[in-house]
Design an enzyme around this catalytic site. Structure first.
Site, PDB file in Angstrom:
ATOM      1  N   ALA A   1      -9.776   5.425   4.783  1.00  0.00           N
ATOM      2  CA  ALA A   1      -9.718   6.584   5.683  1.00  0.00           C
ATOM      3  C   ALA A   1     -11.075   7.265   5.796  1.00  0.00           C
ATOM      4  O   ALA A   1     -11.802   7.425   4.807  1.00  0.00           O
ATOM      5  CB  ALA A   1      -8.673   7.598   5.244  1.00  0.00           C
ATOM      6  N   GLY A   2     -11.396   7.643   7.019  1.00  0.00           N
ATOM      7  CA  GLY A   2     -12.598   8.426   7.283  1.00  0.00           C
ATOM      8  C   GLY A   2     -13.769   7.658   7.845  1.00  0.00           C
ATOM      9  O   GLY A   2     -14.699   8.255   8.390  1.00  0.00           O
TER      10      GLY A   2
ATOM     11  N   ASN B   1      -9.367   1.275  10.365  1.00  0.00           N
ATOM     12  CA  ASN B   1      -8.420   1.125  11.468  1.00  0.00           C
ATOM     13  C   ASN B   1      -8.925   1.847  12.711  1.00  0.00           C
ATOM     14  O   ASN B   1      -9.370   1.230  13.657  1.00  0.00           O
ATOM     15  CB  ASN B   1      -7.025   1.625  11.075  1.00  0.00           C
ATOM     16  CG  ASN B   1      -5.998   1.344  12.164  1.00  0.00           C
ATOM     17  OD1 ASN B   1      -5.837   0.196  12.568  1.00  0.00           O
ATOM     18  ND2 ASN B   1      -5.318   2.369  12.644  1.00  0.00           N
ATOM     19  N   THR B   2      -8.884   3.193  12.692  1.00  0.00           N
ATOM     20  CA  THR B   2      -9.207   3.967  13.890  1.00  0.00           C
ATOM     21  C   THR B   2     -10.612   3.689  14.404  1.00  0.00           C
ATOM     22  O   THR B   2     -10.821   3.596  15.619  1.00  0.00           O
ATOM     23  CB  THR B   2      -9.048   5.470  13.605  1.00  0.00           C
ATOM     24  OG1 THR B   2      -7.742   5.714  13.080  1.00  0.00           O
ATOM     25  CG2 THR B   2      -9.239   6.289  14.871  1.00  0.00           C
TER      26      THR B   2
ATOM     27  N   LYS C   1       0.851  -1.185   0.000  1.00  0.00           N
ATOM     28  CA  LYS C   1       0.000   0.000   0.000  1.00  0.00           C
ATOM     29  C   LYS C   1       0.888   1.237   0.000  1.00  0.00           C
ATOM     30  O   LYS C   1       1.690   1.432   0.907  1.00  0.00           O
ATOM     31  CB  LYS C   1      -0.911   0.018   1.221  1.00  0.00           C
ATOM     32  CG  LYS C   1      -1.761   1.286   1.331  1.00  0.00           C
ATOM     33  CD  LYS C   1      -2.518   1.334   2.650  1.00  0.00           C
ATOM     34  CE  LYS C   1      -3.172   2.690   2.837  1.00  0.00           C
ATOM     35  NZ  LYS C   1      -3.812   2.820   4.164  1.00  0.00           N
TER      36      LYS C   1
END
Length: 269
Positions: free
Chosen positions: A199-200, A221-222, A112
């Site tokens: 992301a997001g 992830n987060t 990635k």
């Protein structure tokens, strides 16, 4: 990139997979390996998510020091496909050097690529990303590329040899969800390689939206690692991705300006 699936009556999707560089996966949820309390919690979340791929930030994860807990001791690389990434790199040279080291250390060629700009937004520097991509492709790497939702730049990345396009739904770690659904949908329509929202994502419904737009997979992830219950959130994301994929394959009803009665008007008493 749209993947055809075989649908069995009353059974949902029975044979639905996606492929990148000849490698086929059934899970459309990719999870990260950062921000968890420890590797044990990370592993439990990956299991609950049903993930087959985990992203690995080479600059932040211990892969080789036997004196410290190692990711591979908890997430067996024989069971999970490791996707090394260049998180933290801000120039093309840094990204290329990092992935060269990854290939030497683990033999990885599916990677990635991300080249970030300022620390406040963590948006990708698209000129540096494209430059690094061309260098890596020339060296035989298969790059899944983190990018903005710029339709034209996404086309340039694919033309330069990206094996997957990964537009940001919103800034990394923001949890704001997919902010530009129109662009993501247009990217999906033009791409001949897999498209993944990266992301997001902040909650399960965000993952569903990404899949309903036709994306091949979602990276989270987060939203999992920083949930109050990461393992439960991982399970929620798994079901959200499945629901979004089935909704996309089923085809939504048309949007209308005015009401349309659910029951026929003919034959009223």
């Amino acid at each position: 990139m749209n993947v055809q699936a075989t649908i069995a009556p009353e059974a949902g999707v029975t044979d639905d997979s996606w492929t990148v560089t000849g490698r086929t996966f059934r899970s459309r949820l990719i999870v990260g390996t950062g921000k968890y309390r420890d590797y044990a919690q990370n592993a439990a979340a990956a299991e609950a998510a049903g993930a087959e791929i985990v992203t690995v930030a080479l600059r932040r994860v211990n892969l080789s020091d036997p004196g410290q807990p190692r990711l591979a001791d908890f997430l067996d690389p024989r069971r999970f496909t490791y996707l090394p990434n260049t998180a933290g790199c801000t120039t093309g040279e840094e990204a290329v050097r990092t992935l060269r080291l990854a290939r030497e250390a683990g033999g990885w060629d599916l990677v990635k690529l991300e080249v970030l700009t300022d620390a406040k937004t963590l948006y990708p520097d698209m000129e540096e990303t494209l430059r690094a991509l061309k260098l890596l492709v020339a060296e035989g790497f298969n790059c899944m590329v983190y990018c903005t939702d710029d339709l034209i730049f996404c086309r340039k990345l694919e033309e330069a040899g990206a094996v997957a396009i990964m537009p940001a739904g919103a800034p990394i770690g923001s949890g704001l969800g997919v902010q530009n659904r129109i662009n993501v949908r247009l990217i999906v329509e033009q791409a001949k390689v897999p498209v993944l929202v990266d992301a997001g994502v902040g909650c399960a419904s965000d993952a569903t939206i990404a899949m309903e737009l036709g994306c091949d997979a979602v990276i989270v992830n987060t939203a999992i690692a920083q949930a109050q219950d990461p393992v439960l959130m991982a399970s929620a994301m798994k079901h959200a991705v499945i629901a979004g994929r089935e909704s996309y394959l089923a085809g939504r009803m048309p949007r209308r300006m005015y009401a349309d009665p659910s029951s026929p008007l003919a034959g009223l008493i």
